[in-house]
Design an enzyme around this catalytic site. Structure first.
Site, mmCIF file in Angstrom:
data_model
loop_
_atom_site.group_PDB
_atom_site.id
_atom_site.type_symbol
_atom_site.label_atom_id
_atom_site.label_comp_id
_atom_site.label_asym_id
_atom_site.label_seq_id
_atom_site.Cartn_x
_atom_site.Cartn_y
_atom_site.Cartn_z
ATOM 1 N N GLU A 90 -1.142 -1.147 -0.843
ATOM 2 C CA GLU A 90 -2.438 -1.093 -0.171
ATOM 3 C C GLU A 90 -3.364 -0.071 -0.832
ATOM 4 O O GLU A 90 -3.226 1.131 -0.621
ATOM 5 C CB GLU A 90 -2.252 -0.702 1.294
ATOM 6 C CG GLU A 90 -1.240 -1.536 2.053
ATOM 7 C CD GLU A 90 -0.762 -0.823 3.306
ATOM 8 O OE1 GLU A 90 -1.601 -0.537 4.184
ATOM 9 O OE2 GLU A 90 0.452 -0.532 3.389
ATOM 10 N N HIS A 99 -3.592 -5.711 4.022
ATOM 11 C CA HIS A 99 -2.212 -5.297 4.287
ATOM 12 C C HIS A 99 -1.224 -6.432 3.987
ATOM 13 O O HIS A 99 -0.307 -6.687 4.770
ATOM 14 C CB HIS A 99 -2.076 -4.838 5.738
ATOM 15 C CG HIS A 99 -0.871 -3.977 6.004
ATOM 16 N ND1 HIS A 99 0.402 -4.483 6.033
ATOM 17 C CD2 HIS A 99 -0.753 -2.651 6.257
ATOM 18 C CE1 HIS A 99 1.259 -3.512 6.306
ATOM 19 N NE2 HIS A 99 0.573 -2.385 6.440
ATOM 20 N N HIS A 117 -4.158 2.430 11.346
ATOM 21 C CA HIS A 117 -4.955 1.246 11.031
ATOM 22 C C HIS A 117 -6.079 1.004 12.045
ATOM 23 O O HIS A 117 -6.333 -0.124 12.465
ATOM 24 C CB HIS A 117 -4.066 0.017 10.920
ATOM 25 C CG HIS A 117 -3.066 0.081 9.804
ATOM 26 N ND1 HIS A 117 -3.332 0.712 8.604
ATOM 27 C CD2 HIS A 117 -1.791 -0.408 9.714
ATOM 28 C CE1 HIS A 117 -2.270 0.605 7.809
ATOM 29 N NE2 HIS A 117 -1.326 -0.056 8.468
#
Length: 381
Positions: free
Chosen positions: A345, A205, A131
């Site tokens: 996601e 998320h 991420h």
């Protein structure tokens, strides 16, 4: 009287032509949400539709903090796992509802190459970058550029990531736009432009429990549908092997609605062992599209709440909350445990910069990045 009559006639004509709205269908408001240790103020924005659906967004991490949705009896609950207070998002980060970037998901070894040059990112997931690594988009305060009420309520947040930020090349100007319409559709659009070649992959998320966060039941009895005939199997570090494997005949086949718990504990499937459950990218049958198309449907049979996720992107990461281990205390003092919520996601494939056969995550000057997604809420009867 004659002037008033003319004015009324003009207003009626404008209403009939759709120029005016008879009432504001969705409100956008903002309020202080707290302050970081360095004195930076954080804002909370709430978008509220007439049908009971509302969304609260924090400028810290451009985070979707709450998503309120009615069940089949009209009872409204928050369907997102997360925290009540800003301090917990800062002190106990777990990606709850945040905007992730520059690169959502994992990059193997934190390395990728562009035009013959190799870039090294921080390793924050054992041997990989996750991420964005380091201080990603989820750990900065975004500027609230504008909010607006109307038939579609809107909040626009912006952030500038400098060249070399967390090892990524190029200065990136990023924008996240949240919209909520009168039907309760929450849209999220991610846009970015760069001054030199780079890689970008942004998503939200959110972790969902459609029974309402903190419910006595886990989310594992939810019915899940993913229109994908293939998925990307992973190695023991959750990096795609490069294969596109068919889901047919496996626990990864969600082409028809199926309880998440089916196959979740199948220790004979090495992929389930690697992920400690589901933590895999599905290659959506639709591929890359100009407008958002269906990527997943999630239904809680008990409450009747339904979530549809639509996206322009080619992949969907399905994560069954495997790393919720009872160490995080969330909203209302709820202790979050494995299976209490799931993430869906939409994004480019994990580690795409290192797999030429995957859809490219490269972004060049003059060719902006854009990802549009929708959380569509409804009720089954």
């Amino acid at each position: 009287m004659r002037i008033l009559a003319k004015a009324l006639a003009a207003s009626t004509l404008a209403l009939a032509c759709g120029i005016l709205s008879p009432a504001v269908a969705a409100d956008a408001t903002q309020a202080p949400a707290g302050m970081l240790a360095d004195g930076t103020a954080v804002t909370a924005i709430t978008l509220q539709a007439d049908n009971g659906v509302s969304a609260t967004i924090l400028s810290y991490g451009a985070t979707l903090q709450k998503l309120m949705a009615p069940d089949r009896e009209g009872k409204v609950e928050d369907v997102l796992l997360g925290y009540d207070d800003l301090k917990d998002y800062v002190d106990h980060p777990n990606y709850f509802g945040v905007t992730v970037g520059r690169y959502a998901n994992r990059i193997a070894g934190g390395r990728f190459s562009l035009d013959g040059k190799t870039y090294q990112l921080p390793l924050n997931d054992k041997t990989n970058s996750l991420h964005g690594g380091g201080k990603g988009f989820d750990k900065v305060v975004w500027k609230v550029a504008s909010i607006k009420s109307g038939p579609v309520a809107r909040a626009v947040l912006t952030h500038t990531s400098p060249d070399g930020d967390s090892g990524y090349p190029g200065k990136v100007d990023a924008t996240v736009t949240y919209t909520l319409d009168e039907a309760g559709n929450l849209g999220i659009t991610f846009e970015a432009k760069t001054d030199k070649p780079t890689v970008i992959n942004m998503t939200n998320h959110a972790i969902f429990d459609m029974a309402g966060q903190g419910s006595n039941d886990t989310a594992m009895d939810h019915l899940l549908t993913i229109p994908a005939a293939r998925y990307t199997p992973v190695d023991e570090t959750l990096i795609p092997t490069g294969e596109l494997r068919r889901v047919e005949g496996t626990v990864f086949d969600f082409r028809q609605p199926r309880p998440i718990e089916d196959g979740l504990r199948n220790g004979q499937n090495q992929q389930i062992v690697h992920g400690r459950g589901y933590d895999h990218n599905f290659a959506l049958d639709k591929g890359v599209t100009r407008t958002p198309e269906l990527a997943a449907r999630l239904e809680d049979p008990g409450s009747g709440r339904v979530l549809e996720v639509l996206t322009t992107e080619p992949g969907l990461q399905f994560y069954s909350g495997n790393f919720l281990d009872g160490t995080l205390v969330g909203k209302g003092g709820t202790l979050y445990r494995m299976g209490d919520g799931i993430a869906l996601e939409p994004q480019k494939f994990p580690d795409a910069p290192n797999h030429p056969d995957f859809a490219s995550a490269r972004v060049d000057p003059g060719k902006p990045y854009r990802h549009a997604m929708i959380y569509r809420l409804s009720v089954s009867r």
